[in-house]
Design an enzyme around this catalytic site. Structure first.
Site, short mmCIF file in Angstrom:
data_model
loop_
_atom_site.label_atom_id
_atom_site.label_comp_id
_atom_site.label_asym_id
_atom_site.label_seq_id
_atom_site.Cartn_x
_atom_site.Cartn_y
_atom_site.Cartn_z
N ASP A 31 0.43 -8.64 14.15
CA ASP A 31 -0.45 -8.43 13.00
C ASP A 31 -1.76 -9.19 13.23
OD1 ASP A 31 -1.56 -8.35 10.28
OD2 ASP A 31 0.46 -7.78 9.66
N THR A 35 -5.10 -7.13 6.55
CA THR A 35 -4.72 -6.97 5.15
C THR A 35 -3.40 -7.68 4.83
OG1 THR A 35 -3.69 -4.82 5.68
CG2 THR A 35 -5.92 -4.78 4.77
N GLY A 36 -2.77 -8.24 5.84
CA GLY A 36 -1.52 -8.97 5.62
C GLY A 36 -1.76 -10.46 5.45
N TYR A 140 -7.93 8.63 6.23
CA TYR A 140 -6.61 7.97 6.22
C TYR A 140 -5.50 9.00 6.34
CZ TYR A 140 -2.40 5.89 4.27
OH TYR A 140 -1.10 5.50 4.07
N ASN A 169 5.08 6.44 -3.83
CA ASN A 169 4.45 5.28 -4.49
C ASN A 169 5.37 4.07 -4.42
OD1 ASN A 169 3.31 7.87 -5.85
ND2 ASN A 169 1.81 6.27 -6.25
#
Length: 312
Positions: A31, A35-36, A140, A169
């Site tokens: 990673d 965004t983590g 995306y 979701n």
């Protein structure tokens, strides 16, 4: 068993790390922390490799000796992909190709790819089934569809077993309410706990198929560890809840006096989204959690987060 999770310090990736505690001999996380967050992995046994999937040398080291790869590293924000399509392709397509090529060369048993219901686009038909014509509306979504095609190519031509799971979701603990891909559930919960007004886009009668993160992880693990489960699969509960109902349930559970306000509709929002997970269930997967129980667990997590923040 040795596993690699790209994007493993993110919301969903960290739950995969948690799932394999005590089950996998080695858990590697690759990673770049775009965004983590490292804090998502606090207390979890893992080997952390900081860097990007666009770095071939680093990917080659990360995949060495691995049995299963869960590929979640991506640009995940639809608006960001619209403003930076080239960067989106670089991460989501070229990065994936690095992982696929080097995984095949390293003899990895299977790669499981985080795909998206965004591939279905604005098609109003529900439930969404895997055979529907893709109608991606953003870079995306296009890159996720590209990824599915590349997975199929590497399965056919390189003998690498691959599976793509289309997420609907997803919600649960550690989801960032202020992140680039913030979703309704964490935003509503945080607002409810703080006593702030909740803004719903449009009339709130749009429906979504919400699925608990632990069931998404269950679907990913099932796909990885079950021989012969290859191709593209939806993962959802197959339910439809309006955004108004979601807000009401969260307010009731939180005992909150927050008001629900209605703002303008968001351009491009799909009115109704519901999965058919019949294909994955026919292969043997079953979700293990109920929506109410999952919402309660998520609410408890965020309550604890706010309390610890207040105590600092």
């Amino acid at each position: 068993m040795k596993i690699l999770i790209t994007g493993g310090s993110g919301f969903i990736g960290s739950h995969i790390v948690e799932h394999y505690q005590g089950k996998a001999e080695e858990i590697r996380v690759l990673d770049n922390l775009r965004t983590g967050y490292r804090k998502n992995l606090d207390g979890l046994k893992h080997v952390f490799i900081e860097g990007s999937i666009t770095d071939r040398e680093l990917v080659a080291k990360a995949v060495e000796g691995v049995d299963y790869i869960f590929h979640l590293a991506a640009m995940v924000s639809v608006p960001e992909s619209m403003s930076k399509p080239g960067e989106c392709v670089d991460i989501n397509v070229h990065g994936l190709l690095n992982v696929l090529e080097l995984a095949a060369a390293a003899g990895v048993k299977k790669l499981v790819f985080a795909s998206s219901a965004a591939i279905y686009g604005d098609n109003p038909s529900v439930p969404k089934v895997e055979e529907m014509l893709p109608e991606p509306k953003s870079p995306y979504a296009i890159t996720k569809l590209d990824g599915e095609y590349y997975l199929d190519l590497f399965h056919r031509e390189r003998g690498l077993e691959t599976t793509a799971i289309r997420f609907f979701n997803v919600f649960g603990p550690r989801q960032d309410p202020k992140g680039a891909y913030a979703a309704a559930v964490p935003i509503f919960i945080e607002k409810a706990l703080l006593g702030e007004d909740i803004t719903v886009h449009g009339d709130g009668e749009q429906t979504r198929d919400f699925i608990y993160v632990k069931d998404i992880v269950g679907a990913l693990a099932f796909a990885a560890e079950t021989p012969g489960v290859t191709g593209v699969f939806n993962a959802g509960y197959g339910g439809q809840m309006t955004i108004n109902d979601l807000a009401g349930r969260i307010l009731d559970a939180a005992g909150s006096g927050s008001k629900v306000l209605h703002g303008p509709e968001r351009a491009g929002d799909v009115k109704h989204s519901r999965s058919s997970a019949a294909k994955l269930m026919a292969a043997g997967w079953q979700p293990c959690h109920q929506l109410g129980e999952a919402l309660a667990a998520t609410l408890d997590f965020f309550k604890g987060e706010l309390e610890s923040r207040a105590a600092r």
